[in-house]
Structures are given as structure tokens and as C-alpha cells.
Write a protein that holds these residues in place. Structure first.
Motif: not given
Length: 289
Positions: A236-261
Motif C-alpha cells: 500500500a502507499c500514502m502521500l503525506g509529509g509536511t507538504d503532502g509530497k512524500t510518498l510512503f510505501i509499506v513493503a514486505a517479503e511475500w511468501r503466500g497467504f499461508e505464511h502471513m502470520i
């Protein structure tokens, strides 16, 4: 465009929101809602009775909303910090709920749910439900191909939803009563698998893509404007920061639904300067409209 890592050691970051000067996110697998400041320092703001999926946004009066996806409940945090049930979605679907966006009029849209998945599938066709300010709950869209991120344009007239399994962003007109109509393809993404999304002030949409390990900015019609590559799946991603021009991205290694927890903590928050500030909803300026 190259992003820098500002936070690491998360499980799965999801549902990022810019609120009161910090990036808030759901740390899936832990039940934690975390706020991260500009220097990458994280603070657990709340632990919710959900493991995954769960997502957040704010009501116009500033109260936090949490979708407890598998439980089928939309929770609301009161002034004393307690969580109460804002809406019960279990009668609409027994499948997990996924994403939330609150528009500028206080209409709450929650997606996911839908019919039970087919054998071998993790999700069935998704739906979008509307919870109006007076508490009325109704389904406003169906047959969404793996309903994921949602965003509303600044004029409160268009809702855009990521259909991950259809490789597209789909738009709806929002009526005066909050209902959705005139369903159409906003952007055909080819081999893109859109997850979380946000809108900028030039009317473009950023979408995160897990299997392709990047975040992409597109205009209506599908023209690619910018791409930010990562070394792991972008959720997922979201724009923010003091001027709204920082793109934040949440990222992780994906190993399948069965390994999410699991005990793996491969989740990162990335940031990169964006060409245009955030706009629309989820709001980047604060949690209040």
C-alpha cells in the motif's frame, strides 16, 4: 525513482494513513496500529482484537475507525480510548472485509466480503458497503475482483477501487445519498496487480503492487507516469509529509497467504519524493476534514 527505507522490522504494514503529522499503519499479524514519525521512530498507538486483515481511517470528528476484517465488525475508538462497535457487517458477508475509506461528507466505504470463495481460492467476489452518517448500512457494489485499496476524489464525486485480480482500477460515480453508479474502468493496468492506492492533486493515482515489487503512478486511462521499484512486495502507499509530497510505501517479503502470520519481520516503510501532493480521501493533511 529510488525510495529510502525509513522503518524496518514490521510484520506486514498495511492501510497507511497520514494523520496529525505522522504516518499511521496497521502492522498485520500483530494487532498493532503504529504511528511512524519523519525520522522513522515508531509508536504503538493501539492494539486491536484482530490479527489480519484490519484497516483504519478517521471520522470527520477525528474518531478512529478500525475494520476488524475476519470478525466482520467496524470498530470506533471513543475519547477514553475504548473500542466500540460502529457497524456490524456480518449479516452482509461472512467472508473477510479488507479496506476502508471515509469521504469528506462522512460516508464510510468498506470493501471485501462477498460470497464464499471457491475451492482453492482465498477470496470470493468482493463487495463494497456504505455506512452513512446516520448509521444506515447497505451494499453499493458487487462482483469486485479481489477488492483492495479505495480512494475518493477531492470533490467527493468519484470512488476508485483497486481490483487486484482484474488488473485494473475501477471508478464509480458517488450519488448524493452516497450510492455508487456508472461503474467503469478507470485504468487498465496490463500485468499490474493493484493493492493499496492514493490520489494526488494532479488527479493521478499511485498504486502498490505486491508481485511486481513496485509502486506506480498512473493517470486515468492507464498511462504510466512514474514507477518506484522495491526489493520486496509493495502492499500500500500514502502521500503525506509536511507538504503532502512524500510518498510512503509499506513493503514486505511475500511468501503466500499461508505464511502471513509468522515471526518474520521483513516489513519496511519506504519513502520517496513525489511530483504532486496528496488529495482527496484518505486525507493526507490530517485525520479531520
Amino acid at each position: 525513482m529510488n525510495a529510502e527505507v525509513i522503518t524496518e522490522g514490521l510484520a506486514f504494514g498495511e492501510s497507511p494513513r497520514w494523520h496529525d503529522g505522522r504516518l499511521w499503519l496497521c502492522n498485520w499479524g500483530t494487532g498493532e496500529i503504529v504511528a511512524v514519525d519523519k525520522d522513522g521512530r515508531g509508536e504503538v498507538m493501539l492494539t486491536v482484537p484482530a490479527v489480519l486483515p484490519y484497516c483504519i481511517d478517521w471520522m470527520p470528528d477525528g474518531r478512529l475507525l478500525v475494520v476488524s476484517g475476519r470478525e466482520g465488525l467496524l470498530l470506533r475508538q471513543e475519547a477514553d480510548g475504548t473500542l466500540v462497535t460502529h457497524a456490524d457487517l456480518r449479516e452482509l458477508s461472512r467472508s473477510p472485509w479488507n479496506e476502508i475509506v471515509v469521504d469528506g461528507r462522512g460516508n464510510i466505504y468498506v470493501n471485501g466480503g462477498g460470497p464464499a470463495p471457491a475451492p482453492g481460492e482465498h477470496f470470493g467476489p468482493g463487495t463494497i458497503v456504505l455506512i452513512t452518517p446516520d448509521g444506515t448500512i447497505r451494499q453499493v457494489a458487487e462482483n469486485i475482483a479481489f477488492a483492495n485499496g479505495m480512494a475518493v476524489t477531492p470533490d467527493n464525486k468519484t470512488l476508485i477501487v483497486a481490483e487486484s485480480h482484474a488488473n485494473r482500477l475501477t471508478a464509480f460515480d458517488i450519488g448524493g445519498d452516497g450510492g455508487l453508479a456508472n461503474r467503469r474502468v478507470w485504468a487498465d493496468l496490463g500485468n499490474g496487480f493493484p493493492d493499496g492506492i492514493c490520489i494526488d492533486a494532479e488527479g493521478a493515482v499511485w498504486y502498490a503492487d505486491v508481485p511486481n515489487r513496485h509502486c506506480v503512478r498512473v493517470r486515468e486511462g492507464g498511462e504510466v507516469l512514474q514507477t518506484v521499484d522495491a526489493d520486496r512486495g509493495c502492499f500500500a502507499c500514502m502521500l503525506g509529509g509536511t507538504d503532502g509530497k512524500t510518498l510512503f510505501i509499506v513493503a514486505a517479503e511475500w511468501r503466500g497467504f499461508e505464511h502471513m502470520i509468522s515471526d518474520a519481520r521483513t516489513g519496511h516503510v519506504l519513502s520517496v519524493e513525489a511530483p504532486a501532493p496528496g488529495a482527496g480521501y484518505p486525507s493526507y493533511s490530517s485525520g479531520r476534514r
